[in-house]
Scaffold this active site. Structure first.
Site, PDB file in Angstrom:
ATOM      1  N   THR A  45      21.565  23.260 -27.772  1.00 56.44           N
ATOM      2  CA  THR A  45      23.456  22.337 -27.114  1.00 56.44           C
ATOM      3  C   THR A  45      22.891  21.397 -27.006  1.00 56.44           C
ATOM      4  O   THR A  45      22.032  20.498 -27.091  1.00 56.44           O
ATOM      5  CB  THR A  45      23.875  23.827 -26.041  1.00 56.44           C
ATOM      6  OG1 THR A  45      24.584  23.367 -25.399  1.00 56.44           O
ATOM      7  CG2 THR A  45      22.194  23.420 -24.410  1.00 56.44           C
TER       8      THR A  45
ATOM      9  N   HIS B 112      11.903  34.966 -19.054  1.00 57.13           N
ATOM     10  CA  HIS B 112      10.278  34.866 -18.917  1.00 57.13           C
ATOM     11  C   HIS B 112       9.441  36.597 -19.107  1.00 57.13           C
ATOM     12  O   HIS B 112       8.794  36.357 -19.228  1.00 57.13           O
ATOM     13  CB  HIS B 112      10.386  34.181 -17.595  1.00 57.13           C
ATOM     14  CG  HIS B 112      10.584  33.760 -17.368  1.00 57.13           C
ATOM     15  ND1 HIS B 112       8.874  32.250 -17.730  1.00 57.13           N
ATOM     16  CD2 HIS B 112      11.079  32.017 -16.852  1.00 57.13           C
ATOM     17  CE1 HIS B 112       9.328  31.060 -17.567  1.00 57.13           C
ATOM     18  NE2 HIS B 112      10.607  30.782 -16.847  1.00 57.13           N
TER      19      HIS B 112
END
Length: 104
Positions: free
Chosen positions: A19, A76
């Protein structure tokens, strides 16, 4: 994509997003992962800051340098924090020495 003609399926199916946060002027961010991707990287604004450098004479001094933070957010459940940090360090080294990108 720049001309606004990319179809949705042409912009999906990836595992990571890059981004562009720097255009907004921020120097740190927490980009939001685009599910089902597992990570998103955001280079932030380049700004000039004072930095300690060692001159050819071995003397440490302060110089103005252009610096940029790189933000990363990871899922995660899929990406270990150590691996994410190692990836960002590898990216940092290649951005600092772009010739290494073509060396491998």
């Amino acid at each position: 994509a720049r001309e606004g003609r990319a179809a949705r399926d042409e912009l999906s199916g990836s595992t990571i997003t890059l981004t562009s946060l720097g255009a907004l002027g921020g120097v740190a961010a927490t980009p939001i992962i685009n599910h089902p991707e597992v990570a998103i990287i955001g280079p932030n604004r380049i700004i000039e800051r004072p930095m300690y450098v060692i001159g050819a004479d071995g003397v440490e001094r302060i110089e103005k340098r252009k610096l940029m933070n790189i933000s990363i957010s990871c899922d995660h459940r899929v990406v270990d924090g150590w691996d994410a940090a190692s990836f960002i360090q590898a990216l940092k080294h290649r951005l600092e020495a772009p010739a290494t990108i073509l060396a491998n």
